[in-house]
Write an enzyme that holds these catalytic residues in place. Structure first.
Site, short mmCIF file in Angstrom:
data_model
loop_
_atom_site.label_atom_id
_atom_site.label_comp_id
_atom_site.label_asym_id
_atom_site.label_seq_id
_atom_site.Cartn_x
_atom_site.Cartn_y
_atom_site.Cartn_z
N LYS A 8 0.85 -1.21 0.00
CA LYS A 8 0.00 0.00 0.00
C LYS A 8 0.88 1.25 0.00
CE LYS A 8 -0.33 -0.34 5.03
NZ LYS A 8 -1.14 -0.89 6.15
N TYR A 39 15.38 29.83 8.58
CA TYR A 39 14.22 30.59 9.06
C TYR A 39 14.19 30.66 10.59
CZ TYR A 39 12.36 30.14 4.32
OH TYR A 39 12.17 30.21 2.97
C1 LIG Z 1 -0.30 -1.80 6.83
C2 LIG Z 1 -0.80 -3.13 7.26
C3 LIG Z 1 0.08 -4.20 7.47
C4 LIG Z 1 1.59 -4.04 7.41
O1 LIG Z 1 2.05 -3.49 8.61
P1 LIG Z 1 3.61 -3.31 8.93
O2 LIG Z 1 3.62 -2.86 10.34
O3 LIG Z 1 4.13 -2.28 8.01
O4 LIG Z 1 4.24 -4.64 8.74
C5 LIG Z 1 -0.45 -5.43 7.75
N1 LIG Z 1 -1.79 -5.62 7.86
C6 LIG Z 1 -2.67 -4.60 7.69
C7 LIG Z 1 -4.12 -4.87 7.84
C8 LIG Z 1 -2.20 -3.33 7.41
O5 LIG Z 1 -3.08 -2.32 7.27
#
Ligand SMILES: *Cc1c(COP(=O)(O)O)cnc(C)c1O
Length: 375
Positions: free
Chosen positions: A48, A271
């Site tokens: 994702k 800044y």
């Molecule tokens: C994002 C996600 C993961 C992966 O999590 P990590 O901590 O990056 O390994 C696994 N399962 C679900 C449902 C997620 O949303």
């Protein structure tokens, strides 16, 4: 005056990028192999958010070649991009869906997880109309509070799902809320998942059983499962520090020194003048900033960069396109030198802590301006 018409673009060379991310695919594949080795399970690689900023299409292609069982995405748009990149691996949607997404999900045979009877009925109706059978996983909320059926009364809901003619329940899933923070609660979630599975006919009723993210995989052997969902660890960062040495660094965020000067005593840097020199000071400017995703919140927190084998401190506030670093009076840093913001020498985890955030947000925050280079 030179008009635009006099500029011959066919003779203009293309400059290298100001800031870039080097992405080591063989390191990704080593982390993938390690995921399999420690879990002894099928792998749903979580890709994702553009594969956590590593580039959705390229990472999906590499993982397909490596034999991944599922790719996990957040929405149908990501699933579509994966398919359009020619990747045929199974794709799973990690969260609940809304109405306008479902027709395409069914049409593309993406596997959703189901959080409610209404959602299931909608998928069933679409699948019936299209004359297909849709594989789905039933999601169980064991404590995350984000999706899935609550354990209470789930048997009845499961029966209703089983009666939906165009759905095939091939998996059961849950999600850990605190695998890197709370051991007791995590075990409670695992036990609750096992218990729910028993009440729904036992492990044999489900082809795929999964609840572990990276933290879960590294810290908690869940014997009831046969699929795991690593995200962060594939990209080389362990949510549990003691396992960091088993993982290979995948992304290195880089830029170059654009300017080296000596500022006089009493001169402000960046800044707000949060840093003021107290003596003549060598300062270098580097061509990257928060517009590239380097966190502004790391300003003044001791964050370092790495140049020619040595660390240097960032001074003053991180600006949109540039940061300044403190050099010793005598050093070999010069204009054009390559700078590592994080990567092999500076951990994205360390930077995340300094910026009061988490490595997941550092990776996904790297913007489109940063060119991804694969090696
Ligand atoms: C994002 C996600 C993961 C992966 O999590 P990590 O901590 O990056 O390994 C696994 N399962 C679900 C449902 C997620 O949303």
């Amino acid at each position: 005056m030179i008009s635009l018409r006099d500029v011959n673009l066919s003779e203009a060379p293309i400059s290298p990028p100001r800031a870039w991310a080097e992405i080591d695919i063989s390191a990704l594949l080593e982390n993938f192999a390690f995921s399999r080795e420690i879990s002894k399970c099928g792998i749903m690689a979580v890709v994702k958010a553009g594969a956590y900023g590593h580039g959705l299409e390229t990472i999906a292609q590499a993982l397909e070649q490596a034999g991944v069982e599922f790719l996990g995405v957040a929405n149908i748009g990501e699933a579509r991009r994966i398919r359009e990149a020619g990747v045929n691996s199974r794709i799973y949607l990690l969260g609940a869906t809304w109405e306008e997404e479902r027709e395409e999900i069914v049409a593309r045979n993406i596997t959703p997880c189901i959080s409610s009877i209404e959602e299931a009925a909608a998928f069933d109706a679409i699948a019936q109309r299209r004359n297909v059978c849709l594989a789905v996983h039933i999601a169980v909320d064991t404590g995350m509070g984000r999706g899935g059926f609550l354990a209470e009364g789930i048997e009845k809901k499961f029966e209703a799902l089983l009666k939906m003619p165009a759905l095939r329940i091939e998996g059961i899933a849950s999600h850990l809320s605190s695998a890197d923070e709370d051991e007791e609660f995590t075990w409670q979630q695992i036990r609750s998942f096992e218990n729910t599975m028993e009440r729904l006919g036992g492990a044999e009723s489900f082809l795929w059983r999964h609840l572990s993210n990276s933290g879960g995989m590294l810290g908690y052997p869940a014997g009831c499962c046969n699929l795991v969902r690593p995200g962060l660890m594939l990209y080389g960062i362990s949510p549990i520090p003691s396992h960091q040495k088993s993982l290979k660094n995948v992304m290195s965020l880089k830029s170059r020194v654009t300017l080296v000067r000596t500022l006089p005593s009493g001169h402000g840097v960046s800044y707000g003048r949060s840093y003021v020199t107290t003596r003549p000071t060598r300062v270098a400017t580097v061509g990257i900033g928060y517009g590239d995703g380097y966190p502004r919140h790391a300003s003044g927190k001791g964050a370092e960069v790495f140049i020619n084998g040595k660390p240097y401190l960032i001074i003053g506030r991180v600006t949109m396109d540039q940061v300044m670093i403190l050099l010793p009076d005598v050093c070999d840093v010069s204009c054009g030198d390559e700078v590592e913001l994080f990567g092999k020498h500076i951990s994205a985890s360390t930077l995340a802590t300094q910026a009061d955030t988490i490595p997941w947000e550092i990776f996904t925050g790297i913007t489109a301006r940063v060119q991804r280079l694969y090696c």
